[in-house]
Scaffold this motif. Sequence first.
Motif, PDB file in Angstrom:
ATOM      1  N   HIS A  57     -49.559 -72.694  93.986  1.00 59.09           N
ATOM      2  CA  HIS A  57     -48.760 -71.539  94.443  1.00 59.09           C
ATOM      3  C   HIS A  57     -47.428 -71.934  95.064  1.00 59.09           C
ATOM      4  O   HIS A  57     -46.969 -71.313  96.021  1.00 59.09           O
ATOM      5  N   THR A  58     -46.808 -72.999  94.527  1.00 57.12           N
ATOM      6  CA  THR A  58     -45.493 -73.426  95.038  1.00 57.12           C
ATOM      7  C   THR A  58     -44.497 -73.550  93.905  1.00 57.12           C
ATOM      8  O   THR A  58     -44.868 -73.557  92.726  1.00 57.12           O
ATOM      9  N   LYS A  59     -43.241 -73.741  94.296  1.00 58.73           N
ATOM     10  CA  LYS A  59     -42.194 -73.973  93.295  1.00 58.73           C
ATOM     11  C   LYS A  59     -42.406 -75.320  92.591  1.00 58.73           C
ATOM     12  O   LYS A  59     -41.793 -75.589  91.568  1.00 58.73           O
ATOM     13  N   ALA A  60     -43.255 -76.184  93.154  1.00 61.73           N
ATOM     14  CA  ALA A  60     -43.488 -77.501  92.554  1.00 61.73           C
ATOM     15  C   ALA A  60     -44.554 -77.477  91.463  1.00 61.73           C
ATOM     16  O   ALA A  60     -44.824 -78.496  90.842  1.00 61.73           O
ATOM     17  N   ASP A  61     -45.174 -76.307  91.230  1.00 59.93           N
ATOM     18  CA  ASP A  61     -46.160 -76.230  90.148  1.00 59.93           C
ATOM     19  C   ASP A  61     -45.411 -76.081  88.819  1.00 59.93           C
ATOM     20  O   ASP A  61     -45.209 -74.979  88.321  1.00 59.93           O
TER      21      ASP A  61
ATOM     22  N   PRO B  28     -51.293 -54.634  89.744  1.00 56.35           N
ATOM     23  CA  PRO B  28     -50.348 -54.407  90.837  1.00 56.35           C
ATOM     24  C   PRO B  28     -48.933 -54.886  90.491  1.00 56.35           C
ATOM     25  O   PRO B  28     -48.771 -55.816  89.690  1.00 56.35           O
ATOM     26  N   ARG B  29     -47.972 -54.221  91.115  1.00 58.35           N
ATOM     27  CA  ARG B  29     -46.587 -54.652  90.954  1.00 58.35           C
ATOM     28  C   ARG B  29     -45.996 -54.804  92.348  1.00 58.35           C
ATOM     29  O   ARG B  29     -45.628 -53.827  93.006  1.00 58.35           O
ATOM     30  N   TRP B  30     -45.978 -56.038  92.787  1.00 58.83           N
ATOM     31  CA  TRP B  30     -45.447 -56.367  94.120  1.00 58.83           C
ATOM     32  C   TRP B  30     -44.217 -57.229  93.904  1.00 58.83           C
ATOM     33  O   TRP B  30     -44.262 -58.184  93.120  1.00 58.83           O
ATOM     34  N   ILE B  31     -43.136 -56.861  94.548  1.00 54.76           N
ATOM     35  CA  ILE B  31     -41.906 -57.645  94.365  1.00 54.76           C
ATOM     36  C   ILE B  31     -41.453 -58.200  95.704  1.00 54.76           C
ATOM     37  O   ILE B  31     -41.316 -57.472  96.690  1.00 54.76           O
ATOM     38  N   ARG B  32     -41.276 -59.520  95.692  1.00 54.24           N
ATOM     39  CA  ARG B  32     -40.965 -60.255  96.916  1.00 54.24           C
ATOM     40  C   ARG B  32     -39.638 -59.810  97.549  1.00 54.24           C
ATOM     41  O   ARG B  32     -39.582 -59.595  98.752  1.00 54.24           O
ATOM     42  N   GLY B  33     -38.599 -59.730  96.733  1.00 55.85           N
ATOM     43  CA  GLY B  33     -37.281 -59.404  97.288  1.00 55.85           C
ATOM     44  C   GLY B  33     -36.740 -60.549  98.130  1.00 55.85           C
ATOM     45  O   GLY B  33     -37.328 -61.631  98.194  1.00 55.85           O
TER      46      GLY B  33
ATOM     47  N   VAL C 250     -44.266 -72.451  79.386  1.00 56.12           N
ATOM     48  CA  VAL C 250     -43.872 -72.288  80.796  1.00 56.12           C
ATOM     49  C   VAL C 250     -42.357 -72.390  80.973  1.00 56.12           C
ATOM     50  O   VAL C 250     -41.807 -71.862  81.944  1.00 56.12           O
ATOM     51  N   ASN C 251     -41.673 -73.046  80.030  1.00 58.51           N
ATOM     52  CA  ASN C 251     -40.217 -73.056  80.117  1.00 58.51           C
ATOM     53  C   ASN C 251     -39.629 -71.709  79.698  1.00 58.51           C
ATOM     54  O   ASN C 251     -38.625 -71.260  80.235  1.00 58.51           O
ATOM     55  N   LYS C 252     -40.278 -71.071  78.724  1.00 62.11           N
ATOM     56  CA  LYS C 252     -39.833 -69.746  78.272  1.00 62.11           C
ATOM     57  C   LYS C 252     -40.161 -68.666  79.300  1.00 62.11           C
ATOM     58  O   LYS C 252     -39.359 -67.765  79.531  1.00 62.11           O
ATOM     59  N   PHE C 253     -41.357 -68.754  79.884  1.00 61.42           N
ATOM     60  CA  PHE C 253     -41.848 -67.702  80.794  1.00 61.42           C
ATOM     61  C   PHE C 253     -42.304 -68.345  82.101  1.00 61.42           C
ATOM     62  O   PHE C 253     -43.497 -68.566  82.308  1.00 61.42           O
ATOM     63  N   SER C 254     -41.343 -68.646  82.979  1.00 65.27           N
ATOM     64  CA  SER C 254     -41.721 -69.400  84.183  1.00 65.27           C
ATOM     65  C   SER C 254     -42.446 -68.534  85.202  1.00 65.27           C
ATOM     66  O   SER C 254     -43.421 -68.955  85.799  1.00 65.27           O
ATOM     67  N   SER C 255     -41.935 -67.336  85.407  1.00 65.87           N
ATOM     68  CA  SER C 255     -42.445 -66.501  86.490  1.00 65.87           C
ATOM     69  C   SER C 255     -43.211 -65.310  85.904  1.00 65.87           C
ATOM     70  O   SER C 255     -42.644 -64.277  85.607  1.00 65.87           O
TER      71      SER C 255
ATOM     72  N   ASN D 191     -49.096 -66.044  86.845  1.00 66.38           N
ATOM     73  CA  ASN D 191     -48.933 -67.014  87.937  1.00 66.38           C
ATOM     74  C   ASN D 191     -48.145 -66.327  89.045  1.00 66.38           C
ATOM     75  O   ASN D 191     -47.995 -65.104  89.044  1.00 66.38           O
ATOM     76  N   TRP D 192     -47.652 -67.111  89.989  1.00 61.79           N
ATOM     77  CA  TRP D 192     -46.807 -66.534  91.038  1.00 61.79           C
ATOM     78  C   TRP D 192     -45.370 -66.488  90.543  1.00 61.79           C
ATOM     79  O   TRP D 192     -45.068 -66.954  89.451  1.00 61.79           O
ATOM     80  N   ASP D 193     -44.507 -65.948  91.365  1.00 63.27           N
ATOM     81  CA  ASP D 193     -43.102 -65.816  90.970  1.00 63.27           C
ATOM     82  C   ASP D 193     -42.295 -67.055  91.322  1.00 63.27           C
ATOM     83  O   ASP D 193     -41.089 -67.075  91.162  1.00 63.27           O
ATOM     84  N   VAL D 194     -42.964 -68.088  91.838  1.00 63.96           N
ATOM     85  CA  VAL D 194     -42.289 -69.362  92.108  1.00 63.96           C
ATOM     86  C   VAL D 194     -42.916 -70.427  91.212  1.00 63.96           C
ATOM     87  O   VAL D 194     -44.071 -70.296  90.819  1.00 63.96           O
TER      88      VAL D 194
END
Length: 485
Positions: A439-443, A116-121, A76-81, A298-301
Amino acid sequence: MQKRVFQKYLILCLTFLCLSDLSALKSKNKNKSKCVLPRNLAREIDSYKPILKDIKNMTTNGFFHGLTFNELATFVNKFSSRISGSKTLERSIDYMLEKSKNMSFDNVHGEEVMVPRWIRGKESVKLLKPLVKNIPMLGLGYSVGTPQKGITAKAVVVRSFSDLILRANEIPGRIVVFNQEYVNYNETVKYRSQGAIEAAKFGAVAVLIRSITPSLEYIPHTGMMDYNVNVTKIPAACITVSDAQYLNKLADEDKEIIINLKMNAKTYPNVKSRNVIAEITGLIKPENVVVISGHIDNWDVGQGAMDDGGGAFISWSALALLKYLGLKPKRTIRTILWTAEEFGLIGSSHYINIHKLKEPNLQFVMESDAGTFTPLGLQVSGTNLVKCIIERIFSLLKPEVNFEINDKAEGPDIDSWINSGVPGASLWNANEKYFWYHHTKADTIDLENPEDLDKGTALFASVAYVLADINIDLPRNKLVIKERI
Ligand SMILES: *[C@@H]1O[C@H](CO)[C@@H](O)[C@H](O)[C@H]1NC(C)=O
Ligand SMILES: *[C@@H]1O[C@H](CO)[C@@H](O)[C@H](O)[C@H]1NC(C)=O
Ligand SMILES: *[C@@H]1O[C@H](CO)[C@@H](O)[C@H](O)[C@H]1NC(C)=O
Ligand SMILES: *[C@@H]1O[C@H](CO)[C@@H](O)[C@H](O)[C@H]1NC(C)=O
Ligand SMILES: *[C@@H]1O[C@H](CO)[C@@H](O)[C@H](O)[C@H]1NC(C)=O
Ligand SMILES: [Zn+2]
């Protein structure tokens, strides 16, 4: 008694009761299980005790002690998002395939599926009236974006879908803020998935939804949402519980609320991804399979350490542990790391569909996707016989670990297998705080505990091995919904 009935009784008695292991019945403990296994089957299960002891010892004293955590942390440190459609997800898949080849697992490969490829922006929510304040937010997966300048509109705060209907005439042109109470995830998540549809029906221009969590921590939670072909697609985002309540308070005070929402979110054409497959091929019945699984995306956060790095890694480490011990079961044990679960079970639906013809060969399917906190046992969907077999396996792990059986597997990726009658289980763990960080940045990896992951690995390895090696083919669970231990 009629002679024929008596004979029937005798046969029943001979096949079940008379040959049964009655020790469970003799117990004085009221909570003791009602399991009565045929004696030969009970003996056969008990014969695995030395192997289960090795598995347990290997995760508490041996080479595998702390290994699942260390591997997960590195990953998870190598591939966070690792969001669906991203290059990082694909690189993380390459990495797991390479690790699996390094372990000399059998049949290592990626099975392609379009995702799917959805990008938050860039995105933001700014309260403009009655005061100016930036509001933390996260756009929802599949949401459309706003125009460049954003959408500026008055807000209407509602507490439920019925509240929305009552105030239908206030909604056109407004941003609807949903401040629903959290009941439980399953019940409350409909506001995230359906909120944009329901509000758009009445002419809303965007929705801000209170995060689906029992926690009061000041962090927004993302997740997937749906649109309906019959209503306008409006932008949707989650805000914190605290801010939803604050906006509700302003509304209760009759303050005019004006909000600016900016979202650059975009959906691009689907791209190729892969489910990761690795196995120990069975010696006698290789076509018969026990599946252990979690999802790799996972999510992007955050880092997706909890959702679902932990589940993916106990499934992978369990296979590695069995390999390391040189165990070769009669049936195949297959680890699957599903892709694009977060965008609607994309990887698993595809896999289950294209392998439909092989479904009758599945002996048992497992998934962990509700946290890898302290394991309590398994949630099992299956006949009483299946539950009793697993309970017997658990009894062999005592006294150091006391796993129990809970009703009904709850694994999103294996659900359709379970519903079509394949016996299966999900990890039951002390996950009261799972939805605090979901689904948060705290995961992040800080939520994971090495001993808990060791126990999860040992549990998956033990159950997968015995069920893959045991002589009996497990019965299907057509009656699962009505049946209880
Ligand atoms: C029996 O189970 C109930 C419910 O799980 C529990 O509260 C109780 O402590 C248990 N009793 C014993 C003797 O284990
Ligand atoms: C447990 O594992 C350790 C380390 O691998 C080994 O030295 C020890 O003999 C094992 N104990 C048992 C009871 O198998
Ligand atoms: C696989 O093994 C090679 C050779 O030992 C090593 O260089 C590589 O880092 C390993 N890959 C992974 C993903 O661990
Ligand atoms: C989840 O909620 C839906 C609708 O709110 C309900 O039909 C379903 O039975 C619930 N499932 C569980 C496991 O609670
Ligand atoms: C959309 O509207 C049509 C016609 O009223 C209806 O048949 C269909 O079920 C609707 N679709 C959804 C997803 O609600
Ligand atoms: Zn998940």
